[in-house]
Enzyme design. Sequence first.
Site, PDB file in Angstrom:
ATOM      1  N   GLU A 114       0.836  -1.198   0.000  1.00 47.82           N
ATOM      2  CA  GLU A 114       0.000   0.000   0.000  1.00 47.82           C
ATOM      3  C   GLU A 114       0.869   1.245   0.000  1.00 47.82           C
ATOM      4  O   GLU A 114       2.103   1.157   0.154  1.00 47.82           O
ATOM      5  CB  GLU A 114      -0.936   0.003   1.213  1.00 47.82           C
ATOM      6  CG  GLU A 114      -0.234   0.004   2.561  1.00 47.82           C
ATOM      7  CD  GLU A 114      -1.201  -0.269   3.733  1.00 47.82           C
ATOM      8  OE1 GLU A 114      -2.120  -1.086   3.575  1.00 47.82           O
ATOM      9  OE2 GLU A 114      -1.008   0.321   4.788  1.00 47.82           O
ATOM     10  N   ARG A 191      -2.179  -8.013  13.006  1.00 45.86           N
ATOM     11  CA  ARG A 191      -1.915  -7.040  14.068  1.00 45.86           C
ATOM     12  C   ARG A 191      -0.869  -7.559  15.035  1.00 45.86           C
ATOM     13  O   ARG A 191      -0.994  -8.672  15.532  1.00 45.86           O
ATOM     14  CB  ARG A 191      -3.191  -6.787  14.864  1.00 45.86           C
ATOM     15  CG  ARG A 191      -4.022  -5.709  14.309  1.00 45.86           C
ATOM     16  CD  ARG A 191      -5.185  -5.356  15.251  1.00 45.86           C
ATOM     17  NE  ARG A 191      -6.311  -5.060  14.403  1.00 45.86           N
ATOM     18  CZ  ARG A 191      -7.386  -5.833  14.289  1.00 45.86           C
ATOM     19  NH1 ARG A 191      -7.540  -6.894  15.050  1.00 45.86           N
ATOM     20  NH2 ARG A 191      -8.331  -5.510  13.449  1.00 45.86           N
TER      21      ARG A 191
HETATM   22 ZN    ZN Z   1      -1.913  -1.311   6.554  1.00 49.67          ZN
END
Ligand code: ZN
Length: 321
Positions: A114, A191
């Site tokens: 990203e 995470r």
């Molecule tokens: Zn991310």
Amino acid sequence: MNEPLFLKPYFQEKIWGGDRLKTEFGYDIPSDHTGECWAISAHPHGPATVENGPYKGETLDEVWNQHREIFGNAKGDVFPLLTKILDAKTDLSVQVHPDDKYAMEHEHELGKTECWYVIKADEGSVMYYGHNAKSREELQQMIENHEWDKLLRKVPVHAGDFLYVPSGTIHAIGKGIMVLETQQSSDTTYRLYDFDRVDAKTGKKRELHLKQSIECTNVPHKDPELKQVKSKVGDVNVTQFVSTKFFAVYEWHVQNDEGTFKRESAPYTLVSVLDGKGEVIVDGKHYPIQKGMHFILPYDVKEWTIKGNLQIIASEPGKDA
Ligand code: ZN
């Protein structure tokens, strides 16, 4: 299809979200904890809807599946890109995304590289970006011992900054920051750390994925080498921020002027208006555009004119997309 495909975004509420998607962009958001605007999305977790033309009311994934000619008969099961606007009222979780190989094997979807164009950043804002572990063993130890200050790198950011986040990069968008994110169309997030927060709705902490995080993280961290390339199309100032096998991302900036673009190698172009007002002219037709609008210029649009006072982020699929 010789006209732009305007899209209505899909909104996602998040523990860390705020209300700036409404106050800044005027979107009709579901609550004041709205974190993400999925603006140009064909992802099943939040597809955008076509707002004009013969496919009005269809979702972008439906159009991708049924009318591939619009995208130059591009190959691939899934529309490869996803454009979002994110409003981080508080820090996002510290996370990492897998590459295509790991994601296909474990999640049956694309990996996620990203990048962020910083729209707004409150005074003193920081991104978490990269880490200080020298080996995978050290990474594991620091995670297990919760040595977050030692492990995580913080980078100060300002409006107008651009950050490229390849898969395997530990990162978190920091509080007070709004970004336009261009990414591979994937929703796989591992995470490492969520600041020990409890979700107000569920009363629980969000799930962590330590094993996957440790496996997917690039060790040691290396900053990508980015070179911005500036050019002019008519009177539009064009900045190319990045061009990789996944995507290329540009800023188009025009002040009381215009420029006519010609389609080059990419089969279609994704366009997000971050600021200002003007029009896009295709085949002699004028389409008014303004801050907060998102559209795709399909394959048959070989030439288009951008006119007005506009700041735009545009992207195109790369050769692997
Ligand atoms: Zn991310």
